[in-house]
Design a protein around this motif. Sequence first.
Motif, PDB file in Angstrom:
ATOM      1  N   LEU A   1       1.441   4.850   9.549  1.00  0.00           N
ATOM      2  CA  LEU A   1       2.473   3.494   9.615  1.00  0.00           C
ATOM      3  C   LEU A   1       1.885   2.966  11.140  1.00  0.00           C
ATOM      4  O   LEU A   1       2.095   3.683  12.094  1.00  0.00           O
ATOM      5  CB  LEU A   1       3.793   3.820   9.830  1.00  0.00           C
ATOM      6  N   LYS A   2       0.967   2.039  10.919  1.00  0.00           N
ATOM      7  CA  LYS A   2       0.724   1.119  12.261  1.00  0.00           C
ATOM      8  C   LYS A   2       1.537   0.675  12.938  1.00  0.00           C
ATOM      9  O   LYS A   2       1.461   0.271  14.300  1.00  0.00           O
ATOM     10  CB  LYS A   2      -0.474   0.170  11.610  1.00  0.00           C
ATOM     11  N   THR A   3       2.821   0.624  12.263  1.00  0.00           N
ATOM     12  CA  THR A   3       4.222  -0.012  13.117  1.00  0.00           C
ATOM     13  C   THR A   3       4.811   0.959  14.147  1.00  0.00           C
ATOM     14  O   THR A   3       5.552   0.408  14.743  1.00  0.00           O
ATOM     15  CB  THR A   3       5.086  -0.500  12.030  1.00  0.00           C
ATOM     16  N   ILE A   4       4.288   1.944  13.744  1.00  0.00           N
ATOM     17  CA  ILE A   4       5.245   3.156  14.710  1.00  0.00           C
ATOM     18  C   ILE A   4       3.835   4.051  15.729  1.00  0.00           C
ATOM     19  O   ILE A   4       3.434   4.862  14.941  1.00  0.00           O
ATOM     20  CB  ILE A   4       5.980   4.021  14.053  1.00  0.00           C
ATOM     21  N   ARG A   5       3.724   3.609  16.612  1.00  0.00           N
ATOM     22  CA  ARG A   5       2.702   3.997  17.475  1.00  0.00           C
ATOM     23  C   ARG A   5       2.693   5.523  17.759  1.00  0.00           C
ATOM     24  O   ARG A   5       1.750   6.105  17.773  1.00  0.00           O
ATOM     25  CB  ARG A   5       2.421   3.323  18.780  1.00  0.00           C
ATOM     26  N   GLN A   6       4.120   5.997  17.828  1.00  0.00           N
ATOM     27  CA  GLN A   6       4.181   7.426  18.110  1.00  0.00           C
ATOM     28  C   GLN A   6       3.875   8.228  16.623  1.00  0.00           C
ATOM     29  O   GLN A   6       3.621   9.503  17.192  1.00  0.00           O
ATOM     30  CB  GLN A   6       5.550   7.726  18.680  1.00  0.00           C
ATOM     31  N   TRP A   7       3.555   7.584  15.850  1.00  0.00           N
ATOM     32  CA  TRP A   7       3.607   8.681  14.648  1.00  0.00           C
ATOM     33  C   TRP A   7       1.775   8.033  14.159  1.00  0.00           C
ATOM     34  O   TRP A   7       1.274   8.926  13.611  1.00  0.00           O
ATOM     35  CB  TRP A   7       4.413   8.178  13.613  1.00  0.00           C
ATOM     36  N   ASN A   8       1.363   7.016  14.568  1.00  0.00           N
ATOM     37  CA  ASN A   8       0.114   6.474  13.938  1.00  0.00           C
ATOM     38  C   ASN A   8      -1.125   7.411  14.811  1.00  0.00           C
ATOM     39  O   ASN A   8      -1.929   6.457  15.465  1.00  0.00           O
ATOM     40  CB  ASN A   8       0.103   5.066  13.958  1.00  0.00           C
ATOM     41  N   SER A   9      -1.121   8.581  14.500  1.00  0.00           N
ATOM     42  CA  SER A   9      -2.174   9.408  15.216  1.00  0.00           C
ATOM     43  C   SER A   9      -2.409  10.536  14.521  1.00  0.00           C
ATOM     44  O   SER A   9      -1.767  10.954  13.818  1.00  0.00           O
ATOM     45  CB  SER A   9      -1.641   9.783  16.675  1.00  0.00           C
ATOM     46  N   ALA A  10      -3.826  11.191  14.725  1.00  0.00           N
ATOM     47  CA  ALA A  10      -4.143  12.350  14.243  1.00  0.00           C
ATOM     48  C   ALA A  10      -3.156  13.619  14.775  1.00  0.00           C
ATOM     49  O   ALA A  10      -3.268  14.449  14.030  1.00  0.00           O
ATOM     50  CB  ALA A  10      -5.659  12.465  14.745  1.00  0.00           C
ATOM     51  N   LEU A  11      -2.458  13.260  15.660  1.00  0.00           N
ATOM     52  CA  LEU A  11      -1.795  14.367  16.277  1.00  0.00           C
ATOM     53  C   LEU A  11      -0.563  14.660  15.465  1.00  0.00           C
ATOM     54  O   LEU A  11       0.039  15.814  15.389  1.00  0.00           O
ATOM     55  CB  LEU A  11      -1.149  14.279  17.595  1.00  0.00           C
ATOM     56  N   THR A  12       0.090  13.730  14.462  1.00  0.00           N
ATOM     57  CA  THR A  12       0.965  13.869  13.655  1.00  0.00           C
ATOM     58  C   THR A  12       0.584  14.910  12.500  1.00  0.00           C
ATOM     59  O   THR A  12       1.321  15.787  12.394  1.00  0.00           O
ATOM     60  CB  THR A  12       1.120  12.382  13.163  1.00  0.00           C
ATOM     61  N   PRO A  13      -0.507  14.850  11.745  1.00  0.00           N
ATOM     62  CA  PRO A  13      -0.780  15.924  10.828  1.00  0.00           C
ATOM     63  C   PRO A  13      -1.216  17.133  11.410  1.00  0.00           C
ATOM     64  O   PRO A  13      -0.873  18.174  10.946  1.00  0.00           O
ATOM     65  CB  PRO A  13      -1.955  15.314   9.931  1.00  0.00           C
TER      66      PRO A  13
ATOM     67  N   THR B   1       0.805  -1.140   0.061  1.00  0.00           N
ATOM     68  CA  THR B   1       0.016  -0.112  -0.056  1.00  0.00           C
ATOM     69  C   THR B   1       0.856   1.299  -0.111  1.00  0.00           C
ATOM     70  O   THR B   1       0.473   2.131  -0.776  1.00  0.00           O
ATOM     71  CB  THR B   1      -0.993   0.023   1.419  1.00  0.00           C
ATOM     72  N   VAL B   2       1.943   1.422   0.798  1.00  0.00           N
ATOM     73  CA  VAL B   2       2.797   2.430   1.067  1.00  0.00           C
ATOM     74  C   VAL B   2       3.628   2.739  -0.183  1.00  0.00           C
ATOM     75  O   VAL B   2       3.925   3.975  -0.443  1.00  0.00           O
ATOM     76  CB  VAL B   2       3.501   2.619   2.347  1.00  0.00           C
TER      77      VAL B   2
ATOM     78  N   CYS C   1       8.414   1.139   2.576  1.00  0.00           N
ATOM     79  CA  CYS C   1       8.171  -0.353   2.906  1.00  0.00           C
ATOM     80  C   CYS C   1       8.401  -1.012   4.009  1.00  0.00           C
ATOM     81  O   CYS C   1       7.761  -1.717   4.845  1.00  0.00           O
ATOM     82  CB  CYS C   1       8.226  -1.238   1.605  1.00  0.00           C
ATOM     83  N   SER C   2       9.884  -1.035   4.176  1.00  0.00           N
ATOM     84  CA  SER C   2      10.515  -1.520   5.431  1.00  0.00           C
ATOM     85  C   SER C   2      10.058  -0.684   6.803  1.00  0.00           C
ATOM     86  O   SER C   2       9.726  -1.469   7.697  1.00  0.00           O
ATOM     87  CB  SER C   2      11.778  -1.415   5.407  1.00  0.00           C
ATOM     88  N   TRP C   3       9.545   0.312   6.649  1.00  0.00           N
ATOM     89  CA  TRP C   3       8.955   0.930   7.778  1.00  0.00           C
ATOM     90  C   TRP C   3       7.592   0.575   8.151  1.00  0.00           C
ATOM     91  O   TRP C   3       6.957   0.602   9.126  1.00  0.00           O
ATOM     92  CB  TRP C   3       8.819   2.654   7.747  1.00  0.00           C
ATOM     93  N   ALA C   4       6.730   0.089   7.121  1.00  0.00           N
ATOM     94  CA  ALA C   4       5.524  -0.361   7.120  1.00  0.00           C
ATOM     95  C   ALA C   4       5.430  -1.675   7.673  1.00  0.00           C
ATOM     96  O   ALA C   4       4.398  -2.090   8.127  1.00  0.00           O
ATOM     97  CB  ALA C   4       4.722  -0.058   5.946  1.00  0.00           C
ATOM     98  N   CYS C   5       6.650  -2.547   7.375  1.00  0.00           N
ATOM     99  CA  CYS C   5       6.536  -3.889   7.941  1.00  0.00           C
ATOM    100  C   CYS C   5       6.802  -3.873   9.041  1.00  0.00           C
ATOM    101  O   CYS C   5       7.852  -3.728   9.788  1.00  0.00           O
ATOM    102  CB  CYS C   5       7.575  -4.717   6.831  1.00  0.00           C
TER     103      CYS C   5
END
Lengths: 231, 309
Positions: free
Chosen positions: B138-150, A82-83, A111-115
């Motif tokens: 990016l769901k893999t990084i919780r510190q970024w995966n938020s409406a606070l980022t935009p 997707t990314v 992509c490596s960040w998304a994985c």
Amino acid sequence: MKLGLVVDLDTCVGCHGCATACKQWNTSGTIGPLSDKDPYGRDPNGAWLNRIRTYEVGDTPNSKTVNMPMSCMHCDNAACVTVCPTGASYKREEDGIVLVDQDKCMGCNLCSWACPYGARELDPHQGTMKKCTLCVDRIYDERLPKGERQPACVLTCPTKSRVFGDFDDPDSEVSRLARERGGKQLMPELGYNPVNTYLPPRNKKQQAAYETSGRSVKDTVKQWVNKVIAR
Amino acid sequence: MHPAFSVLVFTVLSGAGYGLISLLVLAHLAGIPQLQDTAVLLAGGLLAFLLITGGLLSSTLHLANPKNAWRAFSRFRTSWLSREAVFAVLFYPFLLLYLFGIYRQGAELGALFKLAGILAATLALVTLFCTSMIYASLKTIRQWNSALTPLNYLALGLMSGALLLAAVQAVAQGGLAAVLQQLALGLVLLGAVAKLIYLFWIGKPAGSTIHTATGFTQASVRLLDQGHTANSFLNDEFGYRVEAERLMKLRYLMVGLAFVLPFMLLLSGQAWLAPAASVLAIAGLLTERWLFFAEARHVVRLFHGEQHT
């Protein structure tokens, strides 16, 4: 078809055979070399498509060493695809294998960040993203004997703890193993629905650990003296 | 996450440029008297152009295989990075048309050039939003995966843009316009609040743990061996570690440079302090962006032995 692997955490001995077989096959495979930076130097660093980590699960004396080989999970819901801004990453309709078109990748690392599984590594020389291909250049090769049309990691595994097959077929060995042994996905909460499944270690009878009496040295000596000296 | 310098420079400079041009067009078309001045408009527009272009060029430096960068326009439907690239390029003709209009007609623009200005301002904010969504998605990084980022990217982009606009106006006209001063002060406050909420929000451990990562949810799990004796791509990219003490110091530095000092310099109302305020804010935002990366913990670290992210 939904091709993927089952990894048996009960029998994996952590020999890294799968990782080396993978590197050997894929470095001359369809995605080009898996190059290394400074391979014989002080600080070697290179692209591997398979990594084996070792964990201690539980606390002594009821602990177990678990070896966990990890490669691409060929997720149903692959965020890496997707990314990708260039269209280099794609998931094949026909068998679900996630691949990177090396001619399109611009090496942005997104992509490596998304994985979540660390399945993608940047090739230090080519500057493109490398990942497990599920040996797509082996499994469909009709010049190979039938039994050898399997990923290199599966063929080489000395304990047969890796099994390759179609998860869409309920009667395939992988589906049966996942069903009967309570196969698990890693980090299911992220919702990527990884295809590769891990079989948890079997419950075995607990081995009695060597037990101490719990008495102090002073008490032990006192007891021994009492035994020797009849009152 | 490893903070790549080219990405820090890109997001801060282009963010400031997009903030500057959108506020400049807004203030110009809203009829603020100090901005009906060709010299201010051209200087501001040119500064925005340079910041955005410099930032975008810097962003290509972190590509490992830049010869394929032109392909980044092809996945507009799914990828935020692709959307960012498309909007960033789409923005240029409208910006150039608007600046051309000012060059030919001065501040009294015809309808076509006004429309170009409005579109350039809108596309600037849309591009900034796309940049932030690259991280927020990016769901893999919780510190970024938020409406606070935009929210942070937009607030900080507009904040630095407002400071630059005030600086350009103050230098060109020899006195700081009260309305631009108030706008910048307000946006510095907004940026500071957005950043403090963000810092508060990322403070608590949440999300995936080593237990969900390995599937052993009912026992303690410890890493014995990461499986390689030398370094790896994953360690370099995701294993970036900074001591907590240093992070705290940098947070104080960031708040001081990006918000407190520019606010006080601007509050003084002295025209010659306005450029200093914007330079300090840019330095503060570079620190802020460095922290945004250094404090983000990718879930791959769980496989390398961290108990939670």
